[in-house]
Every structure is written in C-alpha cells, then in structure tokens.
Design a protein around this motif. Structure first.
Motif, PDB file in Angstrom:
ATOM      1  N   LYS A  74       2.302   5.175  14.405  1.00  0.00           N
ATOM      2  CA  LYS A  74       3.086   5.593  15.572  1.00  0.00           C
ATOM      3  C   LYS A  74       2.266   5.386  16.842  1.00  0.00           C
ATOM      4  CE  LYS A  74       5.946   9.075  13.330  1.00  0.00           C
ATOM      5  NZ  LYS A  74       5.327   9.604  12.107  1.00  0.00           N
ATOM      6  N   VAL A  75       0.937   5.489  16.677  1.00  0.00           N
ATOM      7  CA  VAL A  75       0.048   5.354  17.835  1.00  0.00           C
ATOM      8  C   VAL A  75      -1.051   4.359  17.494  1.00  0.00           C
ATOM      9  CG1 VAL A  75      -1.600   6.567  19.335  1.00  0.00           C
ATOM     10  CG2 VAL A  75       0.426   7.777  18.496  1.00  0.00           C
ATOM     11  N   LEU A  76      -1.362   3.468  18.437  1.00  0.00           N
ATOM     12  CA  LEU A  76      -2.492   2.561  18.255  1.00  0.00           C
ATOM     13  C   LEU A  76      -3.471   2.778  19.404  1.00  0.00           C
ATOM     14  CD1 LEU A  76      -3.472   0.033  16.488  1.00  0.00           C
ATOM     15  CD2 LEU A  76      -2.754  -1.299  18.458  1.00  0.00           C
ATOM     16  N   VAL A  77      -4.720   3.087  19.063  1.00  0.00           N
ATOM     17  CA  VAL A  77      -5.755   3.196  20.086  1.00  0.00           C
ATOM     18  C   VAL A  77      -6.490   1.858  20.095  1.00  0.00           C
ATOM     19  CG1 VAL A  77      -7.864   4.376  20.810  1.00  0.00           C
ATOM     20  CG2 VAL A  77      -6.025   5.678  19.696  1.00  0.00           C
ATOM     21  N   ALA A  78      -6.402   1.125  21.204  1.00  0.00           N
ATOM     22  CA  ALA A  78      -7.033  -0.186  21.310  1.00  0.00           C
ATOM     23  C   ALA A  78      -8.180  -0.059  22.304  1.00  0.00           C
ATOM     24  CB  ALA A  78      -6.000  -1.211  21.778  1.00  0.00           C
ATOM     25  N   ASP A  79      -9.410   0.027  21.784  1.00  0.00           N
ATOM     26  CA  ASP A  79     -10.563   0.326  22.633  1.00  0.00           C
ATOM     27  C   ASP A  79     -11.313  -0.952  23.001  1.00  0.00           C
ATOM     28  OD1 ASP A  79     -12.824   1.257  23.885  1.00  0.00           O
ATOM     29  OD2 ASP A  79     -13.200   2.864  22.445  1.00  0.00           O
ATOM     30  N   GLU A  80     -11.114  -1.418  24.221  1.00  0.00           N
ATOM     31  CA  GLU A  80     -11.777  -2.623  24.748  1.00  0.00           C
ATOM     32  C   GLU A  80     -11.589  -3.808  23.810  1.00  0.00           C
ATOM     33  OE1 GLU A  80     -13.077  -2.669  27.687  1.00  0.00           O
ATOM     34  OE2 GLU A  80     -13.982  -0.733  28.156  1.00  0.00           O
ATOM     35  N   ILE A  81     -10.404  -3.964  23.255  1.00  0.00           N
ATOM     36  CA  ILE A  81     -10.233  -5.010  22.249  1.00  0.00           C
ATOM     37  C   ILE A  81     -10.196  -6.399  22.855  1.00  0.00           C
ATOM     38  CG2 ILE A  81      -9.034  -3.539  20.575  1.00  0.00           C
ATOM     39  CD1 ILE A  81      -6.440  -4.934  21.383  1.00  0.00           C
ATOM     40  N   ILE A  82     -10.129  -6.462  24.179  1.00  0.00           N
ATOM     41  CA  ILE A  82      -9.975  -7.767  24.794  1.00  0.00           C
ATOM     42  C   ILE A  82     -11.273  -8.234  25.423  1.00  0.00           C
ATOM     43  CG2 ILE A  82      -8.537  -9.063  26.430  1.00  0.00           C
ATOM     44  CD1 ILE A  82      -6.335  -7.564  25.506  1.00  0.00           C
ATOM     45  N   SER A  83     -12.186  -7.268  25.650  1.00  0.00           N
ATOM     46  CA  SER A  83     -13.386  -7.560  26.440  1.00  0.00           C
ATOM     47  C   SER A  83     -14.180  -8.747  25.912  1.00  0.00           C
ATOM     48  CB  SER A  83     -14.297  -6.341  26.472  1.00  0.00           C
ATOM     49  OG  SER A  83     -13.531  -5.184  26.621  1.00  0.00           O
ATOM     50  N   MET A  84     -14.218  -8.906  24.582  1.00  0.00           N
ATOM     51  CA  MET A  84     -15.093  -9.940  24.036  1.00  0.00           C
ATOM     52  C   MET A  84     -14.405 -11.285  23.843  1.00  0.00           C
ATOM     53  SD  MET A  84     -17.554  -8.013  21.352  1.00  0.00           S
ATOM     54  CE  MET A  84     -17.971  -9.587  20.664  1.00  0.00           C
ATOM     55  N   LEU A  85     -13.150 -11.343  24.238  1.00  0.00           N
ATOM     56  CA  LEU A  85     -12.407 -12.571  23.953  1.00  0.00           C
ATOM     57  C   LEU A  85     -12.387 -13.509  25.155  1.00  0.00           C
ATOM     58  CD1 LEU A  85      -9.379 -10.904  22.169  1.00  0.00           C
ATOM     59  CD2 LEU A  85     -11.529 -11.687  21.167  1.00  0.00           C
ATOM     60  N   ASP A  86     -12.254 -14.798  24.877  1.00  0.00           N
ATOM     61  CA  ASP A  86     -12.161 -15.733  25.995  1.00  0.00           C
ATOM     62  C   ASP A  86     -10.731 -15.721  26.556  1.00  0.00           C
ATOM     63  OD1 ASP A  86     -10.436 -17.537  24.655  1.00  0.00           O
ATOM     64  OD2 ASP A  86     -12.155 -18.260  23.534  1.00  0.00           O
ATOM     65  N   ALA A  87     -10.579 -16.385  27.685  1.00  0.00           N
ATOM     66  CA  ALA A  87      -9.326 -16.253  28.435  1.00  0.00           C
ATOM     67  C   ALA A  87      -8.081 -16.580  27.616  1.00  0.00           C
ATOM     68  CB  ALA A  87      -9.388 -17.131  29.678  1.00  0.00           C
ATOM     69  N   GLY A  89     -13.418 -14.619  17.224  1.00  0.00           N
ATOM     70  CA  GLY A  89     -13.282 -13.211  17.610  1.00  0.00           C
ATOM     71  C   GLY A  89     -11.819 -12.819  17.770  1.00  0.00           C
ATOM     72  N   GLY A  90     -11.043 -13.705  18.377  1.00  0.00           N
ATOM     73  CA  GLY A  90      -9.621 -13.416  18.601  1.00  0.00           C
ATOM     74  C   GLY A  90      -8.855 -13.306  17.293  1.00  0.00           C
ATOM     75  N   GLN A  91      -9.200 -14.195  16.343  1.00  0.00           N
ATOM     76  CA  GLN A  91      -8.533 -14.129  15.033  1.00  0.00           C
ATOM     77  C   GLN A  91      -8.889 -12.830  14.314  1.00  0.00           C
ATOM     78  OE1 GLN A  91     -10.057 -17.922  13.628  1.00  0.00           O
ATOM     79  NE2 GLN A  91      -8.003 -18.784  13.577  1.00  0.00           N
ATOM     80  N   LEU A  92     -10.168 -12.448  14.381  1.00  0.00           N
ATOM     81  CA  LEU A  92     -10.577 -11.210  13.702  1.00  0.00           C
ATOM     82  C   LEU A  92      -9.907  -9.996  14.350  1.00  0.00           C
ATOM     83  CD1 LEU A  92     -14.408 -11.820  13.167  1.00  0.00           C
ATOM     84  CD2 LEU A  92     -12.609 -11.893  11.441  1.00  0.00           C
ATOM     85  N   GLN A  93      -9.815 -10.052  15.691  1.00  0.00           N
ATOM     86  CA  GLN A  93      -9.206  -8.936  16.406  1.00  0.00           C
ATOM     87  C   GLN A  93      -7.735  -8.783  15.995  1.00  0.00           C
ATOM     88  OE1 GLN A  93     -10.325  -6.247  17.534  1.00  0.00           O
ATOM     89  NE2 GLN A  93     -11.398  -6.987  19.327  1.00  0.00           N
TER      90      GLN A  93
END
Ligand code: ATP
Ligand code: MG
Length: 319
Positions: free
Chosen positions: A172-185, A155-159
């Motif tokens: 110029k702008v990046l919207v990052a919507d819950e991109i971390i929620s599914m990743l392990d620590a 998941g982290g690699q795909l993200q």
C-alpha cells in the motif's frame, strides 16, 4: 482522499557518544500524511532526517514519540499477524541498488526469498509467471534479467528489479529513499516514470530526495525538512511557486546553475548558513526559538509553513 499513512508529532532520538549517553534529535515532531495514489516528496539537505523518517515508516527503527498511523491504526501497537501484514504493506527501496544484492548469487534469488517468506504455497510455475509479470510491469525483459549476477546488470535495472520485488508483495505504501540519485539521466527518467505508474495503481509513495528538481517533477505534495523539523509542506505547486520559509527559499535559490562556479556556490552556501544561524527560530543554536516553534500554520489551502522569525520584511506567517 483519505490518508493511508499519517504521522503526527513523530520524534526520533538516537543515542550517540561512546557510552550512548549523548542524544541526537534526528526528527522533531514531524507531522504529515501520504494518501493513496499520491507521491509525497521528503526534501532536505544531508542529515535533515529524511532516511530516519523513511526507516520509521518502514519500522526498521523505533519511533520515540508521536503517532504513526496506517489506515487509521496506531502502528506502534501492531503485534503478531497485524505486524506481519504491516511489513508486507509497507515496502522500501533504497539508494544503492548494488548493496541490496549479494554479489555471489544470481539476482533471481531476491524473488526466491520473497516466495519462501510470503508465498510458500504458490507453485513454481505460477510463481515464475508472477515474477515475469512483475518484471514486465517495471519495463524489464525477464529474459535479459533472470539468471544474471548483480554486476552484469546496470544500476537502473537493479533499481527497477527491487521495485518489482516490492510490487510482488502488493504494497500500500512504497518508501523510495534516494532511488534515483545514483542513476544516469536516461535511466532516471525510466524510474521516475515508474513512480508515476505506481501512483496510478493507487500506491502511496514516500519519495525521499535531496534533489529539489526531482521532488518538483514527481510529487503531488512536498514536505521540506530542516534539521529534523518540517519547515514547510503542501501541494508541490503551492510550495514551489510561493515558498514561504526562508529555508525553502534558500533551497530553491540554490538549485545548481550550470554557469555558477564552485567558488560562487561555496560563497552562497556560507552566506546562507550565517544568515539562518542568527535568525531562524528553527535553528538549533537559537536559544530564543519560541516554544511553539514545532507547529505548522496553514497559510493557504494545501500550504503549511513552520514558524520562523525574521526581520520586519519577512514577517512570520503566524503574525
Ligand atoms: N543509527 C544512527 N545512530 C545515530 N545517529 C544517526 C543514526 N542514523 C542517522 N543518524 C543521524 O541522524 C541525522 C539524520 O540522519 P538521516 O540519515 O535521517 O539523514 P538524511 O536526511 O537521510 O541524510 P542524507 O541525505 O545524507 O541521506 C544525522 O545527523 C545522522 O548522523
Ligand atoms: Mg538519507
């Protein structure tokens, strides 16, 4: 620093119900800005309107009121070439990296699509070099990634691959919507560090999260949303060190504690809902909410709070 993106009194009303006759006000008069080289976190519980705001910024859904500006220009009026530029300048990466890939194609295909749509004249050799550079910039090793199917990557690699794809468009702008929620620590840290790097490149990042600690870790400023309204906003330190709105205080107080049992968490949640229901002018059910409850008041330099009404001990900052 000037704002790259600014929202002023932005609304979103969804049509709901069988015949689309009902209305759901998902975002109410949202006002905030994101500057170059800054991460702004949009924080709020599920259903508070975070993704809707992100989608409005990405122009994936329309805005139903207020103004959205990019570099000072009204985004709703963009047409033709200017609109195409906007879709390039503002990129989004979303929660579930697996759903962004078609499982039957190798992951390289996402880059081919970018080439076809945006860089048809770039020669293959140069394009491959650009892909390699983009992957390296998100600390992926091209030889470990290219030629693989989505299920062969984490998941982290795909993200990170999706971030690399977005970066190829030089946004110029990046919207990052819950991109971390599914990743392990451990992968979380990689992606968080990547956000810090994007900042350093001067990209304005709108980081959507329901996780307060992530917001605290990465962002320069935070915007706290409650039921579609901005209830508090400001420099991360100012808001976290001195939360003023009862909702923000509750959010901070309810950060999961390792020693709390589920019963305790549930009891606290029930108590919180009951308390906010009768007292907070932002609560939908409160008929006595003052007409000017939409606005934010500047309580200190770089710290704004929405109007609320509590008992005498918690006086409204508007006085
Ligand atoms: N396309 C849609 N049509 C109708 N209602 C919608 C639509 N998209 C979102 N909503 C509603 O708008 C409100 C805000 O949704 P949104 O997805 O923006 O919340 P969110 O803060 O991102 O929540 P989460 O943390 O669960 O992702 C919710 O009540 C949701 O049910
Ligand atoms: Mg969401």
């Amino acid at each position: 620093m000037t704002a790259v993106l600014s929202l002023e009194g932005v609304d979103k009303v969804y049509k709901v119900g069988t015949f689309g006759t009902g209305e759901l006000r998902a975002v109410r008069s949202a006002t905030f800005e994101v500057r170059a080289g800054e991460v702004v976190s949009l924080i709020g519980e599920s259903g508070s309107g975070k993704s809707t705001l992100g989608k409005m910024v990405l122009k994936l859904v329309s805005t139903d009121g207020g103004t959205l500006r990019m570099g000072g220009k009204d985004v709703t009026r963009l047409r033709g070439r200017a609109l195409r530029d906007y879709y390039r300048d503002v990129q989004g990466v979303f929660q579930d990296p697996f759903s962004s890939f078609n499982p039957i194609y190798k992951v390289d295909r996402v880059f081919d699509t970018v080439r076809r749509s945006w860089f048809p004249r770039v020669r293959r050799q140069e394009w491959d070099q650009r892909v390699h550079d983009a992957l390296s910039s998100v600390t992926l090793r091209p030889e470990e990634i290219l030629g693989k199917y989505p299920h062969q990557l984490s998941g982290g690699q795909l993200q990170r691959l999706l971030v690399a794809r977005a970066l190829m468009l030089d946004p110029k702008v990046l919207v990052a919507d819950e991109i971390i929620s599914m990743l392990d620590a451990s992968t979380r840290i990689d992606v968080l560090n990547l956000l810090v790097e994007l900042k350093q490149r001067g990209i304005a990042v709108l980081f959507v999260t329901h996780d307060l600690s992530l917001g605290n870790y990465v962002s320069d400023r935070v915007v706290i949303l409650y039921r579609g309204r901005v209830v508090e906003a400001g420099d991360t330190r100012a808001v976290f060190d001195d939360p003023l709105h009862p909702y923000t205080r509750d959010l901070l107080a309810s950060v999961p504690q390792l020693d709390a049992t589920w019963d305790e968490v549930e009891a606290r949640e029930a108590e919180r809902s009951a308390r906010l229901a009768g007292t907070c002018a932002f609560h939908e059910a409160d008929p006595s909410a003052p007409a000017d409850a939409e606005g934010l008041v500047e309580v200190a330099d770089g710290h704004q709070v929405g109007c609320f009404r509590l008992g005498p001990d918690d006086a409204c900052p508007r006085g």
